[in-house]
Design a protein around this motif. Structure first.
Motif, PDB file in Angstrom:
ATOM      1  N   SER A 169      56.095-142.363  23.046  1.00  0.00           N
ATOM      2  CA  SER A 169      55.542-141.625  24.186  1.00  0.00           C
ATOM      3  C   SER A 169      56.421-141.759  25.430  1.00  0.00           C
ATOM      4  O   SER A 169      56.539-140.813  26.216  1.00  0.00           O
ATOM      5  N   VAL A 170      57.054-142.919  25.619  1.00  0.00           N
ATOM      6  CA  VAL A 170      57.940-143.129  26.770  1.00  0.00           C
ATOM      7  C   VAL A 170      59.157-142.210  26.660  1.00  0.00           C
ATOM      8  O   VAL A 170      59.536-141.539  27.623  1.00  0.00           O
ATOM      9  N   LYS A 171      59.754-142.172  25.490  1.00  0.00           N
ATOM     10  CA  LYS A 171      60.899-141.297  25.253  1.00  0.00           C
ATOM     11  C   LYS A 171      60.527-139.832  25.470  1.00  0.00           C
ATOM     12  O   LYS A 171      61.259-139.065  26.103  1.00  0.00           O
ATOM     13  N   THR A 172      59.361-139.464  24.969  1.00  0.00           N
ATOM     14  CA  THR A 172      58.909-138.081  25.073  1.00  0.00           C
ATOM     15  C   THR A 172      58.663-137.673  26.522  1.00  0.00           C
ATOM     16  O   THR A 172      58.999-136.564  26.933  1.00  0.00           O
ATOM     17  N   ILE A 173      58.073-138.584  27.294  1.00  0.00           N
ATOM     18  CA  ILE A 173      57.808-138.304  28.704  1.00  0.00           C
ATOM     19  C   ILE A 173      59.109-138.014  29.439  1.00  0.00           C
ATOM     20  O   ILE A 173      59.219-137.036  30.188  1.00  0.00           O
TER      21      ILE A 173
END
Length: 203
Positions: A169-173
């Protein structure tokens, strides 16, 4: 003196509006995090990307059609193909890879329209766009979307950064937020060039 003040005020207003766009981007990310617990497809960030890209496409196609700037058929067609690519999950419900055929159809139509208007006029109007400062901004936006967002979203890079604490989720954000920022710049460039061209026509 008056012209210089007008120029300064206009650019300050543009700067403030650009800042508001940045706040809107963070707002979309915040909504995805609070409501959907992550930036996923078909959420606020993704929808905002598609809306900005669609509006940018329509602006260039409008200018190409109504203002007889045939070179902009190619710009609008390119952005239109990007928009169709963003909707690949929708077209995949028809069959896998269907978006490609729709994109080829749109690209062919835009190239045909530019060809019918005449090569000389198409080249001239495309060059006119590239000479405008809006093209530099649009190029920056395209580089962010097509290159930088892909590099910053490179999965092995994030594994190196977070190691065993890796969270997708961090990468996607970061990746989707960067991509949305790029689309915002493209949209602002489209609006800026439209204002310039409409003013030129009025003069």
């Amino acid at each position: 003196m008056r012209e210089n003040l007008r120029f300064i005020i206009t650019n300050l207003i543009y700067f403030v509006l650009s800042g508001l766009v940045c706040f809107a981007i963070l707002g979309c990310i915040y909504l995805d995090l609070t409501i959907y617990k992550g930036v996923l497809e078909r959420r606020f960030v993704e929808c905002a990307q598609e809306v900005l890209l669609l509006m940018s496409t329509l602006i260039f196609l409008y200018l190409a059609s109504r203002k007889k700037y045939s070179g902009l058929w190619l710009v609008g067609g390119f952005l239109g193909c990007m928009f169709i690519r963003e909707l690949d999950c929708v077209f995949d419900k028809v069959f896998h890879g269907a978006w490609l055929y729709v994109a080829l159809l749109v690209a062919s139509l835009c190239v045909y329209k530019a060809w019918c208007a005449g090569i000389e006029k198409t080249v001239y109007t495309l060059a006119d766009f590239m000479k405008n400062k809006a093209f530099a901004k649009m190029s920056c936006g395209l580089l962010i979307v097509l290159v930088y967002s892909r590099l910053i979203g490179y999965k092995p890079l994030w594994h190196l950064v977070m190691k065993k604490h890796y969270l997708r989720s961090v990468k996607t954000i970061v990746e989707e937020g960067t991509e949305l920022f790029g689309y915002s710049i493209i949209f602002l460039a489209a609006v800026e060039y439209a204002c310039y061209l409409l003013k030129q026509k009025e003069d």
